[in-house]
Structure formats: structure tokens, C-alpha cells
Design a protein around this motif. Structure first.
Motif, PDB file in Angstrom:
ATOM      1  N   ILE A 273      40.168  34.769  32.333  1.00  0.00           N
ATOM      2  CA  ILE A 273      39.041  35.554  31.781  1.00  0.00           C
ATOM      3  C   ILE A 273      39.555  36.509  30.700  1.00  0.00           C
ATOM      4  O   ILE A 273      39.973  36.005  29.664  1.00  0.00           O
ATOM      5  CB  ILE A 273      38.260  36.249  32.912  1.00  0.00           C
ATOM      6  CG1 ILE A 273      38.034  35.238  34.076  1.00  0.00           C
ATOM      7  CG2 ILE A 273      36.900  36.741  32.427  1.00  0.00           C
ATOM      8  CD1 ILE A 273      37.336  33.965  33.735  1.00  0.00           C
ATOM      9  N   SER A 274      39.614  37.815  30.904  1.00  0.00           N
ATOM     10  CA  SER A 274      40.110  38.652  29.799  1.00  0.00           C
ATOM     11  C   SER A 274      41.610  38.432  29.570  1.00  0.00           C
ATOM     12  O   SER A 274      42.159  38.940  28.590  1.00  0.00           O
ATOM     13  CB  SER A 274      39.779  40.126  30.035  1.00  0.00           C
ATOM     14  OG  SER A 274      40.562  40.653  31.083  1.00  0.00           O
TER      15      SER A 274
ATOM     16  N   GLY B 226      31.392  28.072  32.151  1.00  0.00           N
ATOM     17  CA  GLY B 226      31.357  29.527  32.200  1.00  0.00           C
ATOM     18  C   GLY B 226      31.014  30.075  33.565  1.00  0.00           C
ATOM     19  O   GLY B 226      30.679  31.247  33.699  1.00  0.00           O
ATOM     20  N   SER B 227      31.088  29.241  34.598  1.00  0.00           N
ATOM     21  CA  SER B 227      30.745  29.739  35.921  1.00  0.00           C
ATOM     22  C   SER B 227      32.027  30.033  36.688  1.00  0.00           C
ATOM     23  O   SER B 227      32.847  29.141  36.922  1.00  0.00           O
ATOM     24  CB  SER B 227      29.886  28.722  36.677  1.00  0.00           C
ATOM     25  OG  SER B 227      29.333  29.351  37.805  1.00  0.00           O
ATOM     26  N   LEU B 228      32.195  31.273  37.068  1.00  0.00           N
ATOM     27  CA  LEU B 228      33.465  31.701  37.650  1.00  0.00           C
ATOM     28  C   LEU B 228      33.647  31.177  39.074  1.00  0.00           C
ATOM     29  O   LEU B 228      32.674  30.963  39.798  1.00  0.00           O
ATOM     30  CB  LEU B 228      33.551  33.222  37.642  1.00  0.00           C
ATOM     31  CG  LEU B 228      33.426  33.868  36.263  1.00  0.00           C
ATOM     32  CD1 LEU B 228      33.556  35.381  36.359  1.00  0.00           C
ATOM     33  CD2 LEU B 228      34.456  33.307  35.306  1.00  0.00           C
TER      34      LEU B 228
ATOM     35  N   GLY C  94      41.592  36.001  37.252  1.00  0.00           N
ATOM     36  CA  GLY C  94      41.189  37.390  37.368  1.00  0.00           C
ATOM     37  C   GLY C  94      40.861  37.722  38.818  1.00  0.00           C
ATOM     38  O   GLY C  94      40.613  36.818  39.628  1.00  0.00           O
ATOM     39  N   ASP C  95      40.852  39.014  39.149  1.00  0.00           N
ATOM     40  CA  ASP C  95      40.511  39.408  40.522  1.00  0.00           C
ATOM     41  C   ASP C  95      39.060  39.054  40.847  1.00  0.00           C
ATOM     42  O   ASP C  95      38.751  38.573  41.941  1.00  0.00           O
ATOM     43  CB  ASP C  95      40.793  40.900  40.758  1.00  0.00           C
ATOM     44  CG  ASP C  95      40.166  41.803  39.703  1.00  0.00           C
ATOM     45  OD1 ASP C  95      39.974  41.352  38.555  1.00  0.00           O
ATOM     46  OD2 ASP C  95      39.874  42.971  40.019  1.00  0.00           O
ATOM     47  N   GLY C  96      38.177  39.228  39.869  1.00  0.00           N
ATOM     48  CA  GLY C  96      36.785  38.843  40.093  1.00  0.00           C
ATOM     49  C   GLY C  96      36.665  37.349  40.314  1.00  0.00           C
ATOM     50  O   GLY C  96      35.973  36.888  41.234  1.00  0.00           O
ATOM     51  N   SER C  97      37.362  36.581  39.490  1.00  0.00           N
ATOM     52  CA  SER C  97      37.300  35.122  39.613  1.00  0.00           C
ATOM     53  C   SER C  97      37.845  34.658  40.956  1.00  0.00           C
ATOM     54  O   SER C  97      37.338  33.701  41.545  1.00  0.00           O
ATOM     55  CB  SER C  97      38.082  34.467  38.479  1.00  0.00           C
ATOM     56  OG  SER C  97      37.468  34.788  37.262  1.00  0.00           O
TER      57      SER C  97
ATOM     58  N   PHE D 158      35.083  35.055  43.330  1.00  0.00           N
ATOM     59  CA  PHE D 158      34.066  34.013  43.091  1.00  0.00           C
ATOM     60  C   PHE D 158      34.514  32.660  43.646  1.00  0.00           C
ATOM     61  O   PHE D 158      33.683  31.805  43.941  1.00  0.00           O
ATOM     62  CB  PHE D 158      33.826  33.840  41.592  1.00  0.00           C
ATOM     63  CG  PHE D 158      32.863  34.809  40.969  1.00  0.00           C
ATOM     64  CD1 PHE D 158      31.504  34.758  41.268  1.00  0.00           C
ATOM     65  CD2 PHE D 158      33.287  35.758  40.059  1.00  0.00           C
ATOM     66  CE1 PHE D 158      30.611  35.626  40.672  1.00  0.00           C
ATOM     67  CE2 PHE D 158      32.407  36.638  39.455  1.00  0.00           C
ATOM     68  CZ  PHE D 158      31.055  36.576  39.765  1.00  0.00           C
TER      69      PHE D 158
ATOM     70  N   ASN E 237      42.861  43.739  37.702  1.00  0.00           N
ATOM     71  CA  ASN E 237      42.550  44.954  36.928  1.00  0.00           C
ATOM     72  C   ASN E 237      41.452  45.767  37.604  1.00  0.00           C
ATOM     73  O   ASN E 237      40.788  46.578  36.993  1.00  0.00           O
ATOM     74  CB  ASN E 237      42.201  44.620  35.468  1.00  0.00           C
ATOM     75  CG  ASN E 237      41.065  43.605  35.372  1.00  0.00           C
ATOM     76  OD1 ASN E 237      40.409  43.295  36.376  1.00  0.00           O
ATOM     77  ND2 ASN E 237      40.816  43.091  34.191  1.00  0.00           N
TER      78      ASN E 237
ATOM     79  N   GLY F  91      38.538  44.914  38.901  1.00  0.00           N
ATOM     80  CA  GLY F  91      37.125  44.704  38.604  1.00  0.00           C
ATOM     81  C   GLY F  91      36.887  43.707  37.485  1.00  0.00           C
ATOM     82  O   GLY F  91      37.763  42.911  37.139  1.00  0.00           O
ATOM     83  N   TRP F  92      35.692  43.793  36.966  1.00  0.00           N
ATOM     84  CA  TRP F  92      35.245  42.867  35.919  1.00  0.00           C
ATOM     85  C   TRP F  92      35.396  43.529  34.560  1.00  0.00           C
ATOM     86  O   TRP F  92      34.500  44.271  34.129  1.00  0.00           O
ATOM     87  CB  TRP F  92      33.776  42.512  36.118  1.00  0.00           C
ATOM     88  CG  TRP F  92      33.432  41.842  37.401  1.00  0.00           C
ATOM     89  CD1 TRP F  92      34.229  41.088  38.210  1.00  0.00           C
ATOM     90  CD2 TRP F  92      32.137  41.844  38.030  1.00  0.00           C
ATOM     91  NE1 TRP F  92      33.528  40.610  39.289  1.00  0.00           N
ATOM     92  CE2 TRP F  92      32.238  41.058  39.198  1.00  0.00           C
ATOM     93  CE3 TRP F  92      30.906  42.406  37.707  1.00  0.00           C
ATOM     94  CZ2 TRP F  92      31.150  40.838  40.049  1.00  0.00           C
ATOM     95  CZ3 TRP F  92      29.821  42.194  38.547  1.00  0.00           C
ATOM     96  CH2 TRP F  92      29.945  41.420  39.700  1.00  0.00           C
ATOM     97  N   LYS F  93      36.459  43.230  33.870  1.00  0.00           N
ATOM     98  CA  LYS F  93      36.650  43.846  32.560  1.00  0.00           C
ATOM     99  C   LYS F  93      35.703  43.245  31.512  1.00  0.00           C
ATOM    100  O   LYS F  93      35.227  43.935  30.613  1.00  0.00           O
ATOM    101  CB  LYS F  93      38.112  43.665  32.110  1.00  0.00           C
ATOM    102  CG  LYS F  93      38.428  44.403  30.828  1.00  0.00           C
ATOM    103  CD  LYS F  93      39.912  44.393  30.537  1.00  0.00           C
ATOM    104  CE  LYS F  93      40.222  45.240  29.306  1.00  0.00           C
ATOM    105  NZ  LYS F  93      41.653  45.227  29.002  1.00  0.00           N
ATOM    106  N   SER F  94      35.444  41.957  31.647  1.00  0.00           N
ATOM    107  CA  SER F  94      34.727  41.267  30.568  1.00  0.00           C
ATOM    108  C   SER F  94      33.309  41.788  30.327  1.00  0.00           C
ATOM    109  O   SER F  94      32.937  42.009  29.170  1.00  0.00           O
ATOM    110  CB  SER F  94      34.724  39.764  30.831  1.00  0.00           C
ATOM    111  OG  SER F  94      36.061  39.326  30.918  1.00  0.00           O
ATOM    112  N   PRO F  95      32.494  42.021  31.375  1.00  0.00           N
ATOM    113  CA  PRO F  95      31.167  42.572  31.088  1.00  0.00           C
ATOM    114  C   PRO F  95      31.243  43.938  30.405  1.00  0.00           C
ATOM    115  O   PRO F  95      30.386  44.280  29.583  1.00  0.00           O
ATOM    116  CB  PRO F  95      30.512  42.688  32.475  1.00  0.00           C
ATOM    117  CG  PRO F  95      31.278  41.744  33.336  1.00  0.00           C
ATOM    118  CD  PRO F  95      32.671  41.687  32.789  1.00  0.00           C
TER     119      PRO F  95
END
Ligand SMILES: Cc1ncc(C[n+]2csc(CCOP(=O)(O)OP(=O)(O)O)c2C)c(N)n1
Ligand SMILES: [Mg+2]
Length: 571
Positions: A408-409, A432-434, A458-461, A464, A488, A490-494
Motif C-alpha cells: 500500500i503506501s 484494489g480490495s485489501l 501494510g498493518d491494515g492489509s 483485512f 505504521n 493504521g491506514w496511512k493511505s486514506p
């Protein structure tokens, strides 16, 4: 008894499907019976992997198909199981991944008129108007099996769609009564169901593209998924070297070009900056790419000539798509590139021009390598740079390593600092679906048991990806792999998305944007609990190397998963 379900399983075997990723329900008595009967009588059937989560099942089939080129089967429970396939459906479609999805459906009789007739309350509840409609927008083909007598033909027709460009998922649904039906055994002539042959360029197209490449001062190839076929990579290297063409990856889903090759100019993702190679190109040849550039931030010069070769040049699944190409061609990349190279074997390009272009791009390549090396410093005591993490992983890679990237990021960090050369060594979902990475790693390991599989996410991914299900499956079916989490918190990308649109707004000044996971879960411990994974959390740079050694030992020697939860700077 030889039932429609026996024939279904036999059709899968005829088609070369070796694995079924299954999540069972009340719609499947005939299939469960047919599997048991086949095992009891020594009939050849695909291996069955019980998957406690459907999204993980489809992601595993996704990874398997990417690594092997071969579609597998995913069996799910009626309309609910179809919905639980969730975003993996989108990923398989967008990534053009061949896979056969089969779902049962509620019985259509309720008085015992036929074997399989309703006998459980849920069969009224799960009877819906348009089960196939749930996923139709994402499928290359969908159908309902209406009789066991031609079930094999429908399986083979579905797989012919799945395997023909632009490849993708297909969906069959079979009601209980049909799947119970007794039928006569029949063998299949498989040559009748081969995929559509790869398309080639016309002679006129070859001449037109070749002439433009040969006369351009700064010819540039932009590609994203040409490397889905590893042979296309060698074909691109050959053409690029013959002419001195620079190669830029945009949102790469595969290893498309060796990173150490001097014509390689890097990979572009969401970086909000004009790409210099793209800006100076006077001819851009886009080959197999969904997003060759993002015009609001980076684009070719207004007078650049653009040609486009793709297995899916119309982007049939995307309502809005255009790149201003002077000409587009539907062709298989490996085939088209070989045709262009054959042209230049007959019409040798001018040596001085090739040397000038090659030297120009080689200088850019070298400057980029220097820039990247500087970014690989470890970081501080309480956070580790993603570039450093990736460089440390790089030092443990060999020809036999497969990377599943859901960074992701950190996508571009992984692309920049792993510096992969081997075709077929990196995969992303293409969608694009994590949550793709965990299941995909299982599929990759099943397809290439000799490979070392590393998922970087990513941690969010990671959350998911349903790690409880992933790690239960990985242990149960012995598919050990290493996960490296870029944590990181959380979700950096949003957050980046919001700040890109509102750089000076309230969000830019706010203390919280509802995207952090502080304090975060103990991610590695989830995998330890679910599947006995080696679990290590790393908060300081000097802890990383020994953890990587231990983790790779666990994966390669102890044959169990390992999860490294690496704390990178807070988002
Ligand atoms: C299924 C799904 N839900 C939500 C999103 C929207 N989304 C895109 S990136 C992202 C954050 C991902 O977090 P992480 O994996 O930690 O990566 P980071 O942005 O922190 O690098 C989200 C929620 C998505 N793409 N897919
Ligand atoms: Mg994150």
C-alpha cells in the motif's frame, strides 16, 4: 453411483485443476458424497483445502493462478458464500486472474419430488432471485447448471473463458437436485476446449510501431502486467536492448523488467510528481497497463506519440478509460514483442542512435540507484525506515523467492528497494480490495512448494486478510510463508488521499483523522494463536536482521509460518 457431482469433479481433473478451495454448506451434500466416494474408490480428484473464510479461499486461488498460470476451483455456499468472497471477486476480475467459482443454490423443490429436495429451514431463507447477479459484473462468464447431463461441457466452457485473454474469474451455480442427479459417465476431448490462441500484431502494425521506435529520440515503454507471462520479460529485454528503449513500470503487478538492467527506470505509483522519463519521451509504447500514468500528476509531453499494445486495450471492465493513444492494438505482449524483434533482425537499427539512447538511459538508471541507496539508512531507535526493512529483506532473497506485495503506501518502497530481476518473483493483487496477501501467499506456496514465499503488507492489509483463517489454513496444509508487516499503526493511505485533495483544510490541522490503530493489535500473535507461527515484533533497527534469520529458518527448516511485525514510522 456416478452423479453430476462426480462428473463435476472429473471435469475439474480433466481441465488440470489440482486444488479446490472449499467452504461447505447445506447445498453441497452431493459434492461431499462424491468426494468421499472418489477417495473410497481411488478416483482421481483435486486436493481439497478447507477454507474457513471465502475471501481467503479466492485469494489463495488468485495467488496460485498468478504463480502457475493455472486456474483452480473455489467452492462456496449459495448466495451467502458468494457474498463472503467479498473483495477477492473484484481483485480476480481487475487482476485478470483465471479461476472457477462454483456455488450451490437452494433446492427448487420442497416436497421431496427429487433427490436433494428441501429438508432444512435455511433453504427457504437462502433462496434468492438472482444469485449469479451478485458477482456477474465481475465475471467473464456465469451460468446455472440445469442438468447433470452436460455439466462437464459447462465446466469446460467456463474455464475456456477464464483461460482466454483477457482472462478472469467465472462463476457456475448448481442447485442441490441437479448436483444429485445420476448421469452416465462420459470422457471429454480436451482439445475442443483449449483457450483462444494469443493474438498477434498485423504486419502493418509491426512496421508502424517499429518505424516509430526506430526514429524516436527517447522511446519509452510503460508497462504494468506484461510480466504475468515470464517469457514476455525476456522478449521486452531483447527489444529494449536492440533499440535502447527505456522501461518504466507503472503500478507493476508483476516483475516486468529486471531492476538491474541499465534501461530500467523504476516504478511509479501514487507519487504526486511528474515522472521525468515520461516527460522527456517522444514515443511512449504502453504495453499491458491499466494505469500507465495519472494525468493530473504525471503524463507524457503533449506532442509525444503514444502507441498501446494490450490484451485488453479497450479496458472493457472500466467505464472511463483513455490515454490518447494514436493507435491501439489487441495483442499478446510476448508475441508482439517477438514480432518487433524479428522485424529488427531484418532491419538493423542505426548503431550510433542505439548507443546514444542506451547511454542516456543508463545514466538515469545509475543516478536512480544512487538516490535509492541513500534512502536505506536504518532509521531511529523507535522506528525503522521502510526502505531499510526492504533492503534487509533484499539481502536474503534468492532466485527461488516469491514476493507477494500488499505494501500500500509502501508499494513503491518494495518496488524500489527489492530490486528484483527474476521474472515471476513479485505479485500484487492487480485490484484494489485489501486483504489479498495472506491467501495469495498460501496459493503461491501450493503452486511452487520449492519456493520461499514472503508476503509484505501494510498493518491494515494484514487485518483485512483475515489472518486467523490464513494461518489456520497455512498450518493445516503445510504452506509455510513469511509475513512482513509494515506497521505504521493504521491506514496511512486514506490520510494521504484526504491531504492530497485538501492540503490546507481542517483535516491537515486535525489531531485525529480516525485512521490510526493506537494501540495496535499484537499482529504476530494472531498468527501464532491461529497457526503456530513464529511471532516477532520489531521496534528497533538492530533487532531486524536476527529476526529475519530466525523467521526464514522457521519457514524453510521448521516448515511453519513466521510473522515479523515491524514498526515503521507512525503514519
Ligand atoms: C476492502 C477495502 N477496504 C477499504 C479500502 C480503502 N483503503 C485503501 S488503502 C487503505 C489503508 C490500508 O492500510 P495499510 O495496509 O496499513 O497501508 P498504509 O496505507 O498504512 O500503508 C484503505 C483502508 C480498500 N482499498 N479495500
Ligand atoms: Mg498502515
Amino acid at each position: 453411483m456416478y452423479s453430476a457431482s462426480t462428473a463435476f469433479l472429473e471435469a475439474l481433473t480433466e481441465a488440470g485443476v489440482t486444488h479446490i478451495f472449499a467452504n461447505w454448506g447445506s447445498d453441497h451434500p452431493a459434492l461431499i458424497e462424491a468426494l468421499a466416494e472418489a477417495r473410497a474408490n481411488g478416483r482421481k480428484i483435486p486436493a481439497v483445502l478447507t477454507c474457513p473464510n471465502e475471501m481467503v479461499a479466492l485469494s489463495a486461488a488468485h495467488g496460485f493462478a498468478q504463480v502457475s498460470g493455472r486456474p483452480q476451483a473455489v467452492l462456496v455456499h449459495v448466495e451467502c458464500g458468494t457474498q463472503a468472497l467479498a473483495g477477492a471477486v473484484h481483485n480476480a476480475d481487475k487482476g485478470r486472474i483465471p479461476v472457477l467459482i462454483f456455488a450451490g443454490s437452494s433446492p427448487y423443490t420442497q416436497q421431496g419430488e427429487l433427490p436433494g429436495s428441501r429438508n432444512e429451514f435455511i433453504q427457504w431463507i437462502q433462496d434468492v432471485h438472482d444469485q449469479r447477479g451478485i458477482v456477474r459484473g465481475y465475471m467473464r462468464y456465469d451460468n446455472e447448471i440445469r442438468t447433470g447431463r452436460n455439466i462437464k461441457q459447462l465446466v469446460h466452457r467456463a474455464l475456456q473463458f477464464a483461460n482466454s485473454d483477457p482472462k478472469g474469474p467465472v462463476y457456475l451455480m448448481g442447485p442441490r437436485e441437479v448436483m444429485e442427479e445420476e448421469v452416465l459417465p462420459a470422457t471429454t476431448e480436451m482439445t475442443a476446449w483449449t483457450p483462444i490462441a494469443p493474438a498477434a500484431l498485423s504486419d502493418a502494425a509491426v512496421t508502424r510501431i517499429a518505424t516509430a521506435l526506430n526514429t524516436a529520440k527517447r522511446p519509452l515503454v510503460v508497462t504494468s502486467y506484461l510480466g504475468r507471462n515470464p517469457r514476455a520479460v525476456a522478449a521486452l529485454v531483447a527489444l529494449a536492448e536492440t533499440l535502447g528503449i527505456g522501461v518504466l513500470e507503472s503500478v507493476p503487478n508483476y516483475t516486468n523488467f529486471p531492476a538491474s538492467q541499465k534501461l530500467y527506470l523504476g516504478n511509479q505509483w501514487n507519487l504526486p510528481k511528474q515522472n521525468p522519463a515520461l516527460a522527456e519521451a517522444d514515443l511512449v509504447l504502453v504495453i499491458d497497463s491499466d494505469v500507465p500514468w495519472i494525468p493530473t500528476v504525471s503524463r507524457p509531453a503533449a506532442d509525444a506519440m503514444i502507441f498501446h499494445i494490450d490484451v485488453d486495450p479497450l479496458k472493457q471492465q472500466m467505464p472511463l478509460w483513455y490515454i490518447g493513444a494514436q493507435a491501439s492494438f489487441r495483442a499478446d505482449a510476448a508475441t508482439a514483442l517477438a514480432q518487433l524483434s524479428a522485424y529488427f533482425a531484418q532491419h538493423r537499427p542505426a548503431e550510433a542512435a542505439v548507443a546514444e539512447r542506451t547511454a542516456h538511459y543508463a545514466a538515469q538508471h545509475a543516478a536512480r540507484a544512487e538516490r535509492l541507496a541513500k534512502l536505506e539508512a536504518p532509521g531511529s531507535d523507535d522506528a525503522i525506515n521502510g526502505e531499510y526493512v526492504t533492503a534487509c529483506v533484499r539481502r536474503h532473497l534468492d532466485e527461488n523467492t516469491i514476493i507477494i506485495s500488499e505494501g500500500i503506501s509502501h508499494y513503491h518502497t518494495i518496488g524500489d528497494h527489492l530490486m528484483l530481476d527474476t521474472p515471476g518473483s513479485l505479485f500484487t493483487s492487480g485490484g484494489g480490495s485489501l486483504g489479498y496477501s495472506g491467501g495469495a501467499a498460501i496459493g503461491a506456496k501450493l503452486a511452487r512448494p520449492d519456493a520461499t514465499v514472503i508476503a509484505m503488507c501494510g498493518d491494515g492489509s494484514y487485518m483485512f486478510s483475515v489472518p486467523s483463517s490464513v494461518h489456520w489454513i497455512a498450518r493445516a496444509y503445510e504452506t509455510p510463508f513469511l509475513t512482513i508487516i509494515f506497521n505504521n499503526r493504521g491506514w496511512k493511505s486514506p490520510k494521504l488521499s484526504a491531504l492530497a485533495v485538501h492540503p490546507d483544510g481542517y483535516a491537515s490541522r486535525a489531531n485525529t483523522l480516525d485512521v490510526s490503530f493506537d494501540p495496535p493489535p499484537d499482529y504476530a500473535a494472531i498468527a501464532a494463536a491461529a497457526g503456530g507461527a513464529l511471532a516477532i515484533t520489531i521496534r528497533r533497527p538492530d533487532e531486524l536482521e536476527s529476526a529475519l534469520i530466525a523467521a526464514l529458518h522457521a519457514v524453510k527448516t521448521e516448515k511453519r509460518c513466521a510473522v515479523l511485525d515491524v514498526w515503521v514510522p507512525h503514519l
